[in-house]
Write a protein that holds these residues in place. Sequence first.
Motif, PDB file in Angstrom:
ATOM      1  N   THR A  76       0.828  -1.204   0.000  1.00  0.00           N
ATOM      2  CA  THR A  76       0.000   0.000   0.000  1.00  0.00           C
ATOM      3  C   THR A  76       0.865   1.257   0.000  1.00  0.00           C
ATOM      4  OG1 THR A  76      -1.597  -1.189   1.374  1.00  0.00           O
ATOM      5  CG2 THR A  76      -1.853   1.207   1.217  1.00  0.00           C
ATOM      6  N   THR A  78      -0.023   5.138   0.401  1.00  0.00           N
ATOM      7  CA  THR A  78      -1.036   6.149   0.665  1.00  0.00           C
ATOM      8  C   THR A  78      -0.452   7.502   0.284  1.00  0.00           C
ATOM      9  OG1 THR A  78      -1.846   4.817   2.506  1.00  0.00           O
ATOM     10  CG2 THR A  78      -2.564   7.114   2.419  1.00  0.00           C
ATOM     11  N   LEU A  89      -4.944   6.277  -2.674  1.00  0.00           N
ATOM     12  CA  LEU A  89      -3.853   5.319  -2.498  1.00  0.00           C
ATOM     13  C   LEU A  89      -3.702   4.493  -3.760  1.00  0.00           C
ATOM     14  CD1 LEU A  89      -5.065   2.152  -1.740  1.00  0.00           C
ATOM     15  CD2 LEU A  89      -6.007   3.542   0.063  1.00  0.00           C
TER      16      LEU A  89
END
Length: 157
Positions: A76, A78, A89
Amino acid sequence: MTTTPDTVTIRRTDEHDAARIAALRRAWVEEDAGHPVADDGFDDRFAEWYAAEAGRRVIFLAELGREPVGMVNLVTFTRMPKPGRAPSLWYYLGNAFVRGGHRDRGIGTTLLEAAIGYAHEQGAVRIVLAPSERSRPFYRRAGFGPATMLLVKEPVR
């Protein structure tokens, strides 16, 4: 949780799955090497890495019964908040692997679909990856194309 016709279960991993993912990582390296790879500290290093990465990675595991046969993960990213713009994201898809004896049964496709579905549910603006030469056709079939908006700087060696 998703089940393929071969009774392979696809699920997100949790804190109890480090050894299963480590076994797949070892199988991948040994398959590429063509022989067992001795590394007594690997399992401990992997467990430490897994714990450190848990907050930013989503790992999907394919199991046939209780045997781990494949995996894929999303890292991930962000984005920094920006005035006047909704938070967003994106994901980096990596470490996609299915054990040699279990390929060409739809397991890789099902793993990829689980990862893509998760990214879409989270509102990802994009999923990027760095495919191997062998995996390019697989990702193209899934709708991935050239990343024309990104640049790469490789370190000078």
